[in-house]
Design a protein around this motif. Structure first.
Motif, PDB file in Angstrom:
ATOM      1  N   ALA A   1       0.833  -1.210   0.000  1.00  0.00           N
ATOM      2  CA  ALA A   1       0.000   0.000   0.000  1.00  0.00           C
ATOM      3  C   ALA A   1       0.863   1.253   0.000  1.00  0.00           C
ATOM      4  CB  ALA A   1      -0.922  -0.014   1.217  1.00  0.00           C
ATOM      5  N   ALA A   2       1.990   1.212   0.751  1.00  0.00           N
ATOM      6  CA  ALA A   2       2.890   2.364   0.771  1.00  0.00           C
ATOM      7  C   ALA A   2       3.473   2.617  -0.612  1.00  0.00           C
ATOM      8  CB  ALA A   2       4.010   2.134   1.789  1.00  0.00           C
TER       9      ALA A   2
ATOM     10  N   HIS B   1      -4.010   4.391  15.041  1.00  0.00           N
ATOM     11  CA  HIS B   1      -3.675   5.368  14.002  1.00  0.00           C
ATOM     12  C   HIS B   1      -4.918   5.779  13.215  1.00  0.00           C
ATOM     13  CE1 HIS B   1       0.692   5.286  14.474  1.00  0.00           C
ATOM     14  NE2 HIS B   1       0.588   3.975  14.655  1.00  0.00           N
ATOM     15  N   LEU B   2      -5.804   4.811  12.951  1.00  0.00           N
ATOM     16  CA  LEU B   2      -7.041   5.147  12.241  1.00  0.00           C
ATOM     17  C   LEU B   2      -7.898   6.095  13.066  1.00  0.00           C
ATOM     18  CD1 LEU B   2      -7.993   1.665  10.732  1.00  0.00           C
ATOM     19  CD2 LEU B   2      -6.962   3.620   9.555  1.00  0.00           C
TER      20      LEU B   2
ATOM     21  N   LEU C   1      -4.817  12.292   3.712  1.00  0.00           N
ATOM     22  CA  LEU C   1      -5.372  11.527   4.825  1.00  0.00           C
ATOM     23  C   LEU C   1      -5.836  10.149   4.376  1.00  0.00           C
ATOM     24  CD1 LEU C   1      -6.182  11.519   7.809  1.00  0.00           C
ATOM     25  CD2 LEU C   1      -8.376  12.523   7.152  1.00  0.00           C
ATOM     26  N   TRP C   2      -6.535  10.095   3.258  1.00  0.00           N
ATOM     27  CA  TRP C   2      -7.036   8.796   2.802  1.00  0.00           C
ATOM     28  C   TRP C   2      -5.905   7.853   2.424  1.00  0.00           C
ATOM     29  CZ3 TRP C   2      -6.015   6.509  -1.812  1.00  0.00           C
ATOM     30  CH2 TRP C   2      -5.557   7.318  -2.866  1.00  0.00           C
ATOM     31  N   GLN C   3      -4.782   8.391   1.936  1.00  0.00           N
ATOM     32  CA  GLN C   3      -3.648   7.551   1.586  1.00  0.00           C
ATOM     33  C   GLN C   3      -2.993   6.961   2.835  1.00  0.00           C
ATOM     34  OE1 GLN C   3      -1.633  10.584  -0.821  1.00  0.00           O
ATOM     35  NE2 GLN C   3      -1.762   9.188  -2.571  1.00  0.00           N
ATOM     36  N   ARG C   4      -2.844   7.798   3.858  1.00  0.00           N
ATOM     37  CA  ARG C   4      -2.269   7.300   5.110  1.00  0.00           C
ATOM     38  C   ARG C   4      -3.162   6.220   5.732  1.00  0.00           C
ATOM     39  NH1 ARG C   4      -1.965  12.277   8.488  1.00  0.00           N
ATOM     40  NH2 ARG C   4      -2.890  13.430   6.748  1.00  0.00           N
TER      41      ARG C   4
END
Length: 837
Positions: free
Chosen positions: A411-412, A788-789, A477-480
């Protein structure tokens, strides 16, 4: 060395005195009180039996597994028997086996637990009556070396090896010139004439029904597969110092000739007798003399014929594994013995098919044999078993951690985040390599209890301005959130694939045919009765789904209980005839769903089996009452007995109370009075009759096609995830016990057991842990992915990140909670291992 004719009483210690060999040894000893003094006894579970033996034989020592058992035994002994000194654990067994005031040691403890005291007796120069296979199958040259160095007298007790021994000269130095080869006889078990093509459908009940011998369930299955003969070949190699080619096996269905020696001059010497273990035991006790054993004499006039045939490799493929082991590394015998024990137990538990036993043994031997150094000490042997368990544990966590972190990693990369390190484990780096366009460092560390992906982040240090756009903290934000959630999602996706694989391969499970439920249970109130076959279930009584096995029924019952929702069941009789529907109401069930109280209050726990008697222990209540193997119990005290579970409960509830049994014996109805003994090893007195009650339940192969299996894998993952979340919630509010939390020790134990049961068992276990790992990482705790979420949710709602001061406090609080949870899980692990849970 003291013998039966040495002029004084032989001082005998019996290790495993409450088992079959131990009980028979006591039977022989009590026939010769002037020549044999029983000075030591040991037992692992049957404290009441051990106490009775202490009262009868008055030994000076008794050995039990732990302090709790010692307390139990002390409480069971009368005032006259209180002089018995109680020893504890492996140290106590070794102390007794090597004690100067012990002449002879009967070694009849089953499994690796018997290795240490056998070696202690050998090194102390005792007369060692060996009924423990592991000493030679696992110990091999190490054990024989201890016998020679200690000057011990090694006397085999297995009927086949005793038969060989009885045919040989007394002086072992004469054996090489005397023996051309030896022949071990085998009955062929219950499937000697069966069609191998149908062996996959053999049930445990069929496998334990030996035609000639009355034995324990495990050894009966070994006889059916002829794995017992394979292990005996390995034993014979060390007992008689013979190469593998000089140890041969023939099928002898009558079990009259127990084994033979073919001499150099072509003469054949054979030992004949009735199948009674007291014969080799008596010879071991009296060697080189002979004493009365109590066994019935062989009537040659009643023996119509003695026949022999070669073993069929297609019918008994496991026999060849003995010769493979003897030709391979010595550690191979450790692997084969361990694999077979687990495979047989899995078959008896109906987790694998009969034909899977050989497949598991062979594949395990091929996978692990030669991977370990040659064992050179007892510690090496025990370490080998531990390493197999550790290997399964490391593989379990390693696979799951890699999958979890790989989800973050992929994902990263998808979000163009630079990944600095991909770590499996923590602590000292054992292996590292840089790979990929970014030169990501992939490492394996010493502590395999997790892992991490370290990404470029301005909050953790200076970042090259040219790479700032690839820093994690700079991403949307959505990527993190996507990078964070990808780890748990990967675990859940893996679980789908693993559960699908189990469905594609298939697993044997008991049919959902029910025993009579307890009178006050949910099932009884709904009208369920003995012999009901559950065919389908529904949440609303209209949309029905098939119930394929008892495991399937229990799962959906647990789901309904957790949600306090009704469960509708569609029923037929055991033959699939008729149909009726019932509604189970779980609203009144308040106990922890996984507790024994809840299982009993629901009443769906035990598959149906007829009230048929199997193996009966000599001298036990069932034997004393005149019961026989194959008797079917139809009533107790005038109350009809519908299945084996009803009979078990009737026995357990009437400790030391006489019961009138109505029994069907080959079509004839008879009445017998049975008085169960009281077993006080647990809480309160429980009735026991020392007989196997019931047959293995009917089973079915549960499997699915490609698409159906994939859908079933997804459904199973969803169900397990929902149940895990619900269970966590119930633990938080106090409705479920925190004893359900498990840590690394329990995972390691279950990993080792499931790996040795076979691939389907291990895959299912791996899937369950993968779901747990994924769900636990989504908990809203700082330091976990879910924490984190929660930070990102706060940022999304307020438009600003969580303040640094709050982050620090939350991290500390999250760490404290995690440490507390880990402490509870570890405590539960230890409690399970020592028997508190």
């Amino acid at each position: 060395m003291s013998s039966i004719t040495s002029g004084r009483r032989q001082r005998l210690a019996i290790l495993g005195s409450t088992g079959s060999v131990g009980s028979n040894t006591l039977d022989v000893a009590q026939r010769h009180p002037e020549a044999i003094e029983v000075v030591g006894l040991s037992a692992f579970r049957r404290m009441e039996d051990l106490a009775a033996q202490c009262e009868r034989f008055g030994p000076r020592w008794a050995v039990v597994p732990d302090a709790a058992a010692a307390k139990c035994l002390r409480g069971l002994l009368s005032a006259d028997a209180q002089r018995v000194e109680i020893l504890v654990g492996t140290e106590g067994l070794c102390e007794l086996a090597a004690h100067p005031e012990v002449d002879s040691v009967m070694a009849s403890i089953v499994g690796a637990a018997g290795l240490a005291p056998c070696l202690a007796a050998a090194r102390a120069g005792k007369r060692l009556l060996l009924a423990n296979k592991e000493a030679l199958v696992v110990g091999g040259a190490l054990f024989i070396q201890a016998v020679r160095e200690g000057g011990a007298t090694l006397l085999p007790i297995d009927s086949e090896h005793s038969a060989i021994f009885q045919c040989l000269p007394l002086d072992r130095q004469d054996w090489p010139a005397f023996i051309d080869h030896i022949v071990l006889t085998a009955s062929g078990g219950p499937f000697r004439q069966g069609d191998p093509a149908g062996f996959h459908a053999i049930t445990p009940a069929q496998a334990v029904a030996h035609p000639n011998w009355v034995m324990g369930r495990k050894i009966s299955v070994d006889s059916a597969t002829m794995m017992n003969k394979a292990l005996e070949v390995i034993e014979a190699r060390w007992l008689f110092d013979l190469p593998a080619q000089d140890i041969r096996v023939v099928i002898h269905p009558q079990s009259i000739i127990h084994s033979m020696v073919v001499c150099r001059d072509a003469s054949v010497l054979a030992q004949l007798g009735t199948p009674d273990m007291r014969v080799p035991i008596a010879y071991g006790l009296s060697f080189p003399s002979r004493i009365a054993s109590g066994a019935s004499r062989l009537d040659l006039l009643s023996v119509s014929s003695l026949t022999f045939e070669a073993p069929d490799d297609a019918r008994f493929p496991g026999l060849k594994l003995a010769y493979d082991v003897l030709a391979g590394p010595e550690g191979s015998s450790v692997v084969l013995n361990a694999a077979n024990e687990v495979a047989v137990q899995a078959f008896l538990d109906e987790r694998v098919r009969f034909t899977d036993i050989h497949r598991i043994n062979q594949s395990t031997l091929e996978a692990l044999s030669g991977r370990f150094e040659r064992p050179r000490s007892l510690e090496d042997l025990l370490e080998l078993d531990a390493r197999i368990t550790a290997l399964a544990f490391v593989l379990t966590l390693g696979v799951l951690v890699v999958i979890h972190e790989y989800g973050h990693y992929r994902a990263a990369l998808a979000c163009n985040v630079k990944v600095l390190r991909f770590s499996v484990g923590f602590g000292r780096v054992l292996w590292s390599r840089r790979m990929g366009a970014d030169g990501t460092e992939f490492v394996v560390c010493a502590l395999p209890l997790g892992g991490y992906v370290r990404m470029l982040d301005e909050r953790e240090g200076p970042v090259d301005p040219g790479l700032a756009h690839r820093a994690f903290n700079r991403k949307r934000l959505w990527q993190r959130a996507f990078v964070v959630v990808a780890g748990p999602a990967a675990n859940l996706l893996l679980a789908v694939l693993l559960y699908s694989g189990v469905q594609w391969v298939g697993v044997m499970e008991p049919k959902a045919i029910l025993s009579a439920p307890p009178a006050s249970s949910v099932a009884a109130r709904a009208g369920l009765k003995s012999g009901d076959w559950v065919r389908a279930r529904s949440a609303d009584g209209t949309n029905w789904q098939d119930i394929r096995s008892m495991a399937d029924l229990r799962w959906h019952s647990l789901e309904a209980q957790m949600e306090r929702e009704p469960l509708y069941l569609m029923l037929s009789d055991t033959q699939g005839r008729g149909s009726r529907n019932v509604r189970l109401d779980f609203g009144a069930v308040s106990a922890d769903p996984q507790s024994s109280d809840a299982l009993r209050s629901v009443g769906l726990g035990v598959p149906w089996s007829p009230a048929l008697l199997g193996e009966i222990k000599a001298g036990g209540p069932a034997d004393q009452a005149g019961l026989r193997r194959g008797d079917t119990v139809t009533a107790v005290n005038g109350v009809a007995i519908l299945d084996a579970q009803m009979l078990r409960e009737a026995i357990q509830a009437r400790a030391e109370q006489p019961m009138v049994w109505t029994v069907d014996r080959a079509g004839q109805t008879i009445q017998l009075t049975v008085r169960p003994r009281a077993d006080r090893s647990g809480n309160g007195a429980v009735g026991r009759i020392d007989a196997f009650v019931g047959l293995a339940p009917q089973s079915v192969l549960v499997s699915s096609g490609a698409l159906e299996g994939l859908m079933e894998g997804a459904r199973k993952t969803w169900d397990v995830s929902a149940l895990t979340v619900s269970m966590i919630g119930r633990m938080i509010v106090g409705e479920a016990s925190i004893k359900n939390l498990s840590g690394p020790l329990t995972i390691a134990d279950f990993a080792g057991q499931s790996a040795q049961r076979g691939w389907t068992s291990y895959l299912a276990f791996l899937a369950l842990v993968s779901v747990s790992l994924g769900i636990l990482n989504l908990l809203p705790l700082p330091m976990l992915d879910g924490g984190h979420l929660m930070y990102y949710l706060f940022e999304g709602l307020t438009g600003r990140p969580v303040p640094d001061a709050w982050l620090e406090r939350l991290q500390r609080g999250g760490l404290a909670i995690l440490l507390a949870l880990m402490s509870v899980a570890l405590f539960n692990d230890v409690a399970r291992l020592v028997g508190f849970h």
